[in-house]
Design an enzyme around this catalytic site. Structure first.
Site, PDB file in Angstrom:
ATOM      1  CD  GLU A   1     -28.929  18.348  -2.639  1.00 17.03           C
ATOM      2  OE1 GLU A   1     -29.965  18.641  -2.015  1.00 17.03           O
ATOM      3  OE2 GLU A   1     -28.240  19.185  -3.244  1.00 17.03           O
TER       4      GLU A   1
ATOM      5  CB  CYS B   1      -3.334   2.552  -1.447  1.00 12.70           C
ATOM      6  SG  CYS B   1      -3.387   0.871  -0.878  1.00 12.70           S
TER       7      CYS B   1
ATOM      8  CB  CYS C   1      -0.929  -0.011   1.212  1.00 11.60           C
ATOM      9  SG  CYS C   1      -1.941   1.464   1.301  1.00 11.60           S
TER      10      CYS C   1
ATOM     11  CD  GLU D   1      -7.422   2.215  -8.526  1.00 14.70           C
ATOM     12  OE1 GLU D   1      -8.320   2.326  -7.691  1.00 14.70           O
ATOM     13  OE2 GLU D   1      -6.250   1.869  -8.209  1.00 14.70           O
TER      14      GLU D   1
ATOM     15  CG  HIS E   1     -29.438  22.406  -1.848  1.00 13.54           C
ATOM     16  ND1 HIS E   1     -29.501  21.592  -2.952  1.00 13.54           N
ATOM     17  CD2 HIS E   1     -29.649  23.669  -2.302  1.00 13.54           C
ATOM     18  CE1 HIS E   1     -29.757  22.329  -4.024  1.00 13.54           C
ATOM     19  NE2 HIS E   1     -29.840  23.582  -3.651  1.00 13.54           N
TER      20      HIS E   1
ATOM     21  CE  LYS F   1      -4.965   4.252  -6.172  1.00 17.74           C
ATOM     22  NZ  LYS F   1      -5.400   2.882  -5.942  1.00 17.74           N
TER      23      LYS F   1
ATOM     24  CE1 TYR G   1     -11.047  -1.944  -5.868  1.00 11.34           C
ATOM     25  CE2 TYR G   1     -11.253  -4.205  -6.629  1.00 11.34           C
ATOM     26  CZ  TYR G   1     -11.640  -3.188  -5.767  1.00 11.34           C
ATOM     27  OH  TYR G   1     -12.597  -3.411  -4.827  1.00 11.34           O
TER      28      TYR G   1
HETATM   29  P1  NDP Z   1      -8.213  -7.927 -10.096  1.00 16.61           P
HETATM   30  O1  NDP Z   1      -8.428  -9.297  -9.622  1.00 16.61           O
HETATM   31  O2  NDP Z   1      -9.090  -6.819  -9.592  1.00 16.61           O
HETATM   32  O3  NDP Z   1      -8.290  -7.882 -11.683  1.00 16.61           O
HETATM   33  C1  NDP Z   1      -7.544  -8.747 -12.476  1.00 16.61           C
HETATM   34  C2  NDP Z   1      -7.993  -8.546 -13.906  1.00 16.61           C
HETATM   35  O4  NDP Z   1      -7.145  -9.294 -14.766  1.00 16.61           O
HETATM   36  C3  NDP Z   1      -9.405  -9.014 -14.153  1.00 16.61           C
HETATM   37  O5  NDP Z   1     -10.018  -8.132 -15.045  1.00 16.61           O
HETATM   38  C4  NDP Z   1      -9.200 -10.396 -14.753  1.00 16.61           C
HETATM   39  O6  NDP Z   1     -10.212 -10.770 -15.647  1.00 16.61           O
HETATM   40  C5  NDP Z   1      -7.923 -10.188 -15.533  1.00 16.61           C
HETATM   41  N1  NDP Z   1      -7.133 -11.411 -15.723  1.00 16.61           N
HETATM   42  C6  NDP Z   1      -6.798 -12.320 -14.790  1.00 16.61           C
HETATM   43  N2  NDP Z   1      -6.013 -13.281 -15.316  1.00 16.61           N
HETATM   44  C7  NDP Z   1      -5.862 -12.977 -16.622  1.00 16.61           C
HETATM   45  C8  NDP Z   1      -5.170 -13.582 -17.704  1.00 16.61           C
HETATM   46  N3  NDP Z   1      -4.474 -14.694 -17.555  1.00 16.61           N
HETATM   47  N4  NDP Z   1      -5.231 -13.001 -18.913  1.00 16.61           N
HETATM   48  C9  NDP Z   1      -5.940 -11.852 -19.094  1.00 16.61           C
HETATM   49  N5  NDP Z   1      -6.605 -11.234 -18.094  1.00 16.61           N
HETATM   50  C10 NDP Z   1      -6.578 -11.791 -16.881  1.00 16.61           C
HETATM   51  O7  NDP Z   1      -6.689  -7.634  -9.802  1.00 16.61           O
HETATM   52  P2  NDP Z   1      -5.825  -6.308  -9.757  1.00 16.61           P
HETATM   53  O8  NDP Z   1      -4.453  -6.764 -10.076  1.00 16.61           O
HETATM   54  O9  NDP Z   1      -6.427  -5.225 -10.573  1.00 16.61           O
HETATM   55  O10 NDP Z   1      -5.895  -5.890  -8.240  1.00 16.61           O
HETATM   56  C11 NDP Z   1      -5.568  -6.837  -7.217  1.00 16.61           C
HETATM   57  C12 NDP Z   1      -6.321  -6.515  -5.963  1.00 16.61           C
HETATM   58  O11 NDP Z   1      -5.764  -5.378  -5.364  1.00 16.61           O
HETATM   59  C13 NDP Z   1      -7.786  -6.170  -6.182  1.00 16.61           C
HETATM   60  O12 NDP Z   1      -8.596  -7.298  -6.173  1.00 16.61           O
HETATM   61  C14 NDP Z   1      -8.084  -5.271  -5.039  1.00 16.61           C
HETATM   62  O13 NDP Z   1      -8.526  -6.046  -3.974  1.00 16.61           O
HETATM   63  C15 NDP Z   1      -6.753  -4.628  -4.717  1.00 16.61           C
HETATM   64  N6  NDP Z   1      -6.716  -3.229  -5.187  1.00 16.61           N
HETATM   65  C16 NDP Z   1      -7.577  -2.336  -4.652  1.00 16.61           C
HETATM   66  C17 NDP Z   1      -7.572  -1.030  -5.073  1.00 16.61           C
HETATM   67  C18 NDP Z   1      -8.536  -0.070  -4.485  1.00 16.61           C
HETATM   68  O14 NDP Z   1      -9.096  -0.356  -3.438  1.00 16.61           O
HETATM   69  N7  NDP Z   1      -8.779   1.072  -5.106  1.00 16.61           N
HETATM   70  C19 NDP Z   1      -6.637  -0.552  -6.089  1.00 16.61           C
HETATM   71  C20 NDP Z   1      -5.777  -1.589  -6.594  1.00 16.61           C
HETATM   72  C21 NDP Z   1      -5.827  -2.877  -6.146  1.00 16.61           C
HETATM   73  P3  NDP Z   1     -11.555 -11.495 -15.158  1.00 16.61           P
HETATM   74  O15 NDP Z   1     -12.439 -10.437 -14.576  1.00 16.61           O
HETATM   75  O16 NDP Z   1     -12.084 -12.092 -16.414  1.00 16.61           O
HETATM   76  O17 NDP Z   1     -11.136 -12.527 -14.151  1.00 16.61           O
END
Ligand code: NDP
Length: 455
Positions: A445, A48, A43, A185, A440, A51, A181
């Site tokens: 709201e 976080c 983080c 982002e 307001h 970012k 995510y």
């Molecule tokens: P996520 O699990 O959110 O997203 C992974 C993405 O990659 C999905 O869209 C998934 O597709 C895709 N994917 C997975 N495997 C493959 C593959 N082999 N080929 C192509 N696409 C693939 O992971 P992130 O890395 O974005 O984030 C990890 C975690 O970190 C999040 O789950 C979250 O909990 C945390 N995080 C939170 C944030 C916040 O609170 N603002 C910011 C950043 C991270 P599909 O949907 O089809 O599985």
């Protein structure tokens, strides 16, 4: 107890591990913590915090444009300097890491800056010095790591979110792979910093698991912001071109060329080579430490908190899990963490704030629903002339009138949802929302003035 060198050995000085170490020490435990990277964890060091600072930087682009409608004239064309931002963010990260260290030292936690490996239910071996530490309890708080599986030819030519913070220069073109995510982002913020971004995702829409109405609206807003979306598509191969840029070949459609390919296809728990299985700790399908509601593993003396357990992978959750563990094991005050009602935000522009069930989850759970929604132009956009809308949605259980979920897309959605999260956590009903007097003029709201459910 005399047989042990410490009462608690924490592996990983990120959000969860640091909190557990400090609280346990406050309860009188002798605590040692090991960290092989920089103190602060994902983080603070590569997640976080940096970012969000990048997100702030990216939003100035809009502010400069909008200012004109409010009577401002800028002295010249605004220019963005990547090294200035990158280095300022790196300095802030260093400052925060220092604060984490101070916090641990102030709590009299012994710090070991090297890798630690579990050698038994009560044994941890430090890898640089070879020191063997006998601990009454071991806490695994090693977080997660970016993954790109299965591997593809040239996959190593892509970078992960770990490296994106240190790019030597701002690329002209960026390919982002993934639809979660992290992918969204960074796609959103780099587009606003002037990079031509293509986002390629295997699914037919982004952000699987989020409320459908929010997903569709964010997808459209990202297109509107100039991001090229390639959905239903995977990357088969990446090659390096003579000028050093990359060409990604897709399962169908034209290849995509970019100076940077950011791979954000998820993260895996950091358990590889930690010695956990040999010590009897049961791991799950993606290598996560399997734990019960007390964060206890299959070995009574070994617990785990945070992303390494792959429950709800969010910093504040890891912090609470670490705190609950320390209070329960060392403070005589057992408590557990509620993983059900956790507010979260996706810091795209526009951003998402979300708490509780989505409409789809609520229906799947068997609820009969009243759904309230509102889409409106924010006040600021009237004079600025910006074409944007805020979307808000309340998911209400018809029988009990309880608000099961709230989903917002738009400016300040993260800030708003944090406060709404209190109401949802308390079990607020729609009638409670209705009797709350509106503030307001504000966007929020709208949450207390929606009266007619969707037909
Ligand atoms: P996520 O699990 O959110 O997203 C992974 C993405 O990659 C999905 O869209 C998934 O597709 C895709 N994917 C997975 N495997 C493959 C593959 N082999 N080929 C192509 N696409 C693939 O992971 P992130 O890395 O974005 O984030 C990890 C975690 O970190 C999040 O789950 C979250 O909990 C945390 N995080 C939170 C944030 C916040 O609170 N603002 C910011 C950043 C991270 P599909 O949907 O089809 O599985």
């Amino acid at each position: 107890m005399a047989d042990f060198d410490v009462d608690l050995f924490v592996i990983g000085a990120g959000s969860g591990g640091t909190r557990a170490a400090r609280i346990a020490s406050g309860h009188g435990a002798r605590v040692m913590i090991a960290e092989e990277d920089r103190i602060g964890g994902t983080c603070v060091i590569r997640g976080c915090v940096p970012k969000k600072l990048f997100v702030y930087a990216s939003r100035f682009a809009e502010d400069f444009e909008d200012a004109a409608g409010f009577g401002w004239t800028l002295p010249g064309e605004p220019r963005f300097d990547w090294p200035t931002l990158r280095d300022a963010v790196a300095n802030e990260v260093t400052r925060l890491s220092g604060l984490y260290r101070k916090g641990l030292e102030g709590a009299k936690v012994q710090i070991r800056e090297e890798r630690a490996v579990v050698e038994g239910p009560h044994e941890v071996r430090l890898q640089k010095t070879g020191e063997l530490v006998r601990a009454r309890h071991i806490l695994v708080a090693t977080g997660g790591w970016p993954t790109f599986e299965p591997p593809i030819p040239g996959g190593e030519l892509g970078i992960s979110s770990n490296e994106i913070f240190h790019l030597p220069q701002l690329p002209k073109r960026m390919l982002v792979v993934g639809g979660g995510y992290i992918a969204l982002e960074f796609a959103s913020l780099f587009a606003r910093l002037g990079v031509a971004v293509t986002l390629l995702h295997r699914g037919d829409n982004i952000l699987r698991g989020f409320d459908e109405d929010v997903r569709v609206r964010l997808r459209d807003a990202l297109k509107e912001a100039g991001i090229t979306l390639r959905l239903g598509c995977t990357v088969d191969r990446i090659e390096e071109l003579p000028d050093g840029s990359r060409r990604a070949h897709c399962a169908h459609g034209d290849p995509i060329e970019a100076e940077v390919v950011l791979v954000a296809t998820g993260r895996r728990p950091n358990t590889k080579g930690l010695g956990l299985e040999a010590a009897g700790v049961k791991l799950g399908p993606v290598g996560e430490v399997m734990v019960d509601e007390n964060s206890a593993s299959s070995v009574p003396s070994i617990h785990a908190v945070g992303d390494v357990t792959n429950r709800v992978n969010l910093t504040p959750v890891a912090i609470r899990e670490g705190h609950a563990f320390a209070d329960s094991v060392f403070g005589g005050k057992p408590w557990t963490v509620d993983h059900l009602t956790v507010a979260s935000a996706v810091f795209t522009t526009p951003e998402i704030g979300s708490v509780g069930l989505t409409e789809q989850q609520a229906y799947a759970a068997g609820y009969e629903l009243s759904v309230f929604e509102s889409a409106f132009r924010p006040m600021k956009a009237t004079i600025s002339g910006r074409q944007e809308r805020i979307y808000m949605k309340l998911i209400v259980d018809k029988k009990s009138d309880r608000v099961l979920g709230v989903h917002i897309l738009g400016h300040d959605a993260g800030e708003i949802i944090q406060a709404v999260g209190i109401a949802v956590t308390m079990g607020a009903t729609k009638a409670d929302f209705d009797r709350t007097v509106a503030l307001h003029p504000s966007a929020a709201e709208e949450l207390v003035t929606m009266r007619t459910p969707r037909a």
